[in-house]
Write a protein that holds these residues in place. Structure first.
Motif, PDB file in Angstrom:
ATOM      1  N   GLY A 144       0.737  -1.222   0.014  1.00  0.00           N
ATOM      2  CA  GLY A 144      -0.008  -0.090  -0.090  1.00  0.00           C
ATOM      3  C   GLY A 144       1.035   1.352   0.085  1.00  0.00           C
ATOM      4  O   GLY A 144       0.444   2.381  -0.068  1.00  0.00           O
ATOM      5  N   SER A 145       1.994   1.098   0.112  1.00  0.00           N
ATOM      6  CA  SER A 145       3.058   2.109   0.072  1.00  0.00           C
ATOM      7  C   SER A 145       3.656   2.671  -1.048  1.00  0.00           C
ATOM      8  O   SER A 145       4.393   3.656  -1.445  1.00  0.00           O
ATOM      9  N   GLY A 146       3.244   2.006  -2.242  1.00  0.00           N
ATOM     10  CA  GLY A 146       4.147   2.096  -3.332  1.00  0.00           C
ATOM     11  C   GLY A 146       3.285   2.977  -4.326  1.00  0.00           C
ATOM     12  O   GLY A 146       2.179   3.594  -4.231  1.00  0.00           O
ATOM     13  N   LYS A 147       3.540   3.166  -5.610  1.00  0.00           N
ATOM     14  CA  LYS A 147       3.124   3.748  -6.631  1.00  0.00           C
ATOM     15  C   LYS A 147       1.798   3.040  -7.326  1.00  0.00           C
ATOM     16  O   LYS A 147       2.101   2.034  -8.019  1.00  0.00           O
ATOM     17  N   LYS A 148       0.727   3.465  -7.477  1.00  0.00           N
ATOM     18  CA  LYS A 148      -0.332   2.925  -8.040  1.00  0.00           C
ATOM     19  C   LYS A 148      -0.215   2.624  -9.525  1.00  0.00           C
ATOM     20  O   LYS A 148       0.341   3.563 -10.054  1.00  0.00           O
ATOM     21  N   VAL A 149      -0.336   1.455 -10.183  1.00  0.00           N
ATOM     22  CA  VAL A 149      -0.220   1.397 -11.620  1.00  0.00           C
ATOM     23  C   VAL A 149      -1.482   0.500 -11.867  1.00  0.00           C
ATOM     24  O   VAL A 149      -2.440   0.170 -11.220  1.00  0.00           O
ATOM     25  N   ALA A 150      -1.549   0.321 -13.123  1.00  0.00           N
ATOM     26  CA  ALA A 150      -2.544  -0.512 -13.896  1.00  0.00           C
ATOM     27  C   ALA A 150      -3.018  -1.810 -13.338  1.00  0.00           C
ATOM     28  O   ALA A 150      -1.944  -2.476 -12.805  1.00  0.00           O
ATOM     29  N   PRO A 151      -4.140  -2.159 -13.099  1.00  0.00           N
ATOM     30  CA  PRO A 151      -4.358  -3.531 -12.254  1.00  0.00           C
ATOM     31  C   PRO A 151      -3.731  -4.742 -12.827  1.00  0.00           C
ATOM     32  O   PRO A 151      -3.368  -4.626 -14.179  1.00  0.00           O
ATOM     33  N   VAL A 152      -3.410  -5.776 -12.280  1.00  0.00           N
ATOM     34  CA  VAL A 152      -2.802  -6.921 -12.802  1.00  0.00           C
ATOM     35  C   VAL A 152      -3.926  -8.396 -12.527  1.00  0.00           C
ATOM     36  O   VAL A 152      -4.348  -8.281 -11.566  1.00  0.00           O
TER      37      VAL A 152
END
Length: 331
Positions: A144-152
């Motif tokens: 939850g601390s990272g950079k949000k990216v496109a769903p996997v």
């Protein structure tokens, strides 16, 4: 935590890294149900004189077993070979692939072209905090601390701020987390030279994000690959398997094969004992060698080493895991 964790030779010898608990230490006795898979389990005998193990069926609910890997990649880059497969006491599973080539500067040595580490965290399990007595995969990182990216695979995903590589993580509705890490293989590892989305030193360059995503999109967690061992033993009374791990030789001379089984009477580390067989034989007059394997036994306090090796049966070729078998527990 020296003496309690087993780390792949590829990681330990080939890179300067924080310790990653890639193998060993798995759940409680028997099979602990978790909502991670879609395969069913039926009983199939794997080795005459041993206890029966689980094998895949076509349907039914998935279950966890410390001697079965659920990680099932559907795609890996060309040249990939399995280096390590393992499970841990907290239902964490790991699988390492790599590609290596002969090192032109060092005879009888290899150079890592790239490494891919797959990790599956069971629901409720998280990376251990930094600067603690315990270590493990993604130590010090927080989901939850990272950079949000496109769903996997349609599930929420992020790039974690891992200073040691490109790390893509996604979460399942069950609360499980899967992670694809493509670590830095050169001298910049651990220096902060890479961060979320950085690709320097991973072996894939600018293709790193695409490679990591393709691996992630094709990764299943309902596989049923039994860990294989070159030995079988009888468990002392009251003991059960708490974890296992196998390491395979790469295409050069770096490292060999090894298989480790850890047993205990509870989930407390002080009760754990381990037995390990390795094709790499260390020099020394106190080294035990049987059938081409170096045998190492680490008993827990109050456990006699002889009780762990009583009835130990060794088979298979040290450097040919295809001759190993799936059930290390004799009846």
């Amino acid at each position: 935590m020296a003496g309690t964790d087993l780390v792949s030779d590829a990681v330990r010898r080939g890179r300067q890294v924080r310790r990653r608990r890639n193998v060993v230490l798995a759940g409680t006795a028997g099979v602990v149900a978790v909502a991670l898979g879609g395969t069913g389990l039926v009983v199939r005998s794997q080795l005459p004189g041993t206890t029966a193990r689980v094998a895949a069926a076509s349907d039914g609910g998935g279950r966890y077993d410390p001697l079965v890997s659920r990680l099932a990649p559907g795609w890996m880059p060309s040249g990939a070979t399995v280096r390590q497969r393992g499970t841990t006491r907290d239902r964490l599973q790991s699988l390492t692939y790599l590609r290596s080539v002969p090192d032109p500067k060092e005879p009888k040595a290899v150079r890592f072209v790239w490494i891919v580490e797959l990790t599956l965290f069971a629901p409720g399990v998280r990376p251990v905090p930094a600067r603690t007595a315990e270590d493990g995969p993604l130590e010090g990182l927080t989901f939850g601390s990272g950079k949000k990216v496109a769903p996997v695979q349609g599930m929420p995903a992020e790039l974690l701020p891992d200073p040691n590589g490109y790390t893509l993580e996604w979460a399942y509705p069950s609360g499980a987390h899967a992670v694809v890490t493509i670590p830095v293989t050169g001298g910049s590892r651990g220096t902060g030279a890479v961060g979320p989305g950085a690709t320097a030193g991973t072996g894939f360059g600018d293709r790193t994000p695409a490679v990591a995503r393709r691996i992630a999109e094709n990764l299943r967690i309902d596989g049923n690959t039994a860990l294989r061992f070159p030995f079988a033993l009888r468990l002392p009374a009251g003991q059960h398997v708490v974890g296992a791990g196998t390491t395979y030789a790469d295409s050069g001379s770096l490292g060999g094969t090894s298989a480790t089984l850890r047993v205990g009477t509870s989930d407390q580390p002080k009760t754990w004992s381990s037995i390990s067989l390795s094709s790499d034989i260390a020099p020394g007059k106190h080294v035990t060698v049987r059938h081409g394997f170096m045998v190492q036994v680490t008993p827990a306090r109050g456990v006699a080493a002889a009780t762990l090796t009583h009835g130990l049966r060794i088979f298979g070729e040290p450097r040919d895991p295809s001759t190993w078998r799936a059930d290390p527990i004799r009846g």
